[in-house]
Design an enzyme around this catalytic site. Sequence first.
Site, PDB file in Angstrom:
ATOM      1  N   LYS A  11      -2.650  -9.354  24.173  1.00  0.00           N
ATOM      2  CA  LYS A  11      -2.265  -8.049  24.725  1.00  0.00           C
ATOM      3  C   LYS A  11      -3.494  -7.376  25.376  1.00  0.00           C
ATOM      4  CE  LYS A  11       1.557  -7.881  21.517  1.00  0.00           C
ATOM      5  NZ  LYS A  11       2.485  -7.061  20.725  1.00  0.00           N
ATOM      6  N   HIS A  94       8.192 -10.020  28.080  1.00  0.00           N
ATOM      7  CA  HIS A  94       7.843  -9.491  26.764  1.00  0.00           C
ATOM      8  C   HIS A  94       8.483  -8.117  26.585  1.00  0.00           C
ATOM      9  CE1 HIS A  94       5.424  -7.944  23.425  1.00  0.00           C
ATOM     10  NE2 HIS A  94       5.144  -9.207  23.151  1.00  0.00           N
ATOM     11  N   GLU A  96       7.435  -5.412  25.511  1.00  0.00           N
ATOM     12  CA  GLU A  96       6.616  -4.286  25.974  1.00  0.00           C
ATOM     13  C   GLU A  96       6.724  -4.127  27.490  1.00  0.00           C
ATOM     14  OE1 GLU A  96       3.700  -5.065  22.204  1.00  0.00           O
ATOM     15  OE2 GLU A  96       3.003  -5.623  24.208  1.00  0.00           O
ATOM     16  N   GLY A 172       4.310  -5.916  15.845  1.00  0.00           N
ATOM     17  CA  GLY A 172       3.249  -4.971  15.534  1.00  0.00           C
ATOM     18  C   GLY A 172       3.562  -4.008  14.418  1.00  0.00           C
TER      19      GLY A 172
END
Length: 255
Positions: A11, A94, A96, A172
């Site tokens: 990331k 992804h 995100e 996360g």
Amino acid sequence: MRTPFVAGNWKMNKTGEEARLLVSELLPALQPITTVERAICPPFPYLLPLANMLKGSGIGLGAQNMHWEASGAFTGEVAPAMVAEFCQYVILGHSERRAYFHETDEMVNKKVKAALAIGLTPIMCVGETLSENEAGLTAEVVTRQTRLGLAGISAEEVSRVVIAYEPVWAIGTGKAATAQQAQDVHARIIRPVLREMFGETAAQAMRIQYGGSVNSKNAAELFAMPDIDGALVGGASLKAPEFIAIVQAAAEAKK
């Protein structure tokens, strides 16, 4: 038998010096584990220096995203050929990217096709949010993302795609899906969609990683599941001992 594949998604973390230090710690331990496909996916600025460090090591390099266009007025974007110059893999879709940058299934599909056309291995991410999970929509969401992300791709091409099931509520958060929960999504949702779209042979050959709070403590249990073919590792990939232990767990489980 599908070769397990463990990739580290760094990331937006590490300085250049920290990135080189991490790779220098990973190399001696990961190089001998040849029964597992291994890759790291650092931020864009570190692809060139880390590509030089990884050359000849057997450990692959991946980007975390790319645009689908070959070139043009797309300020801040990176083209497929730019990624392919240094990398073998690229993470696409992804959660995100979907959540913060509003990427749609159609955009992910364009990126997957562009990656395949340039010779990259796409790691296509799918997964439901917490609210979708609690509403019982996991199958609907994951089926849609898989089907639309792979639309218009041939059975021959799709053999080069890796799918990463990453439940958004587990990324996360420290709250991983249980091994059985992940196995159920892989075996009862994703693989049947692949079977319907591309046939039994292709469906059985394709690798499906799990991602979402994978660490050295839960890796062995996850990899023991027959339809979990490795992991897309987030936070734990930033710590050499953790990532090494996860790769070792994959090698042990898939002997």
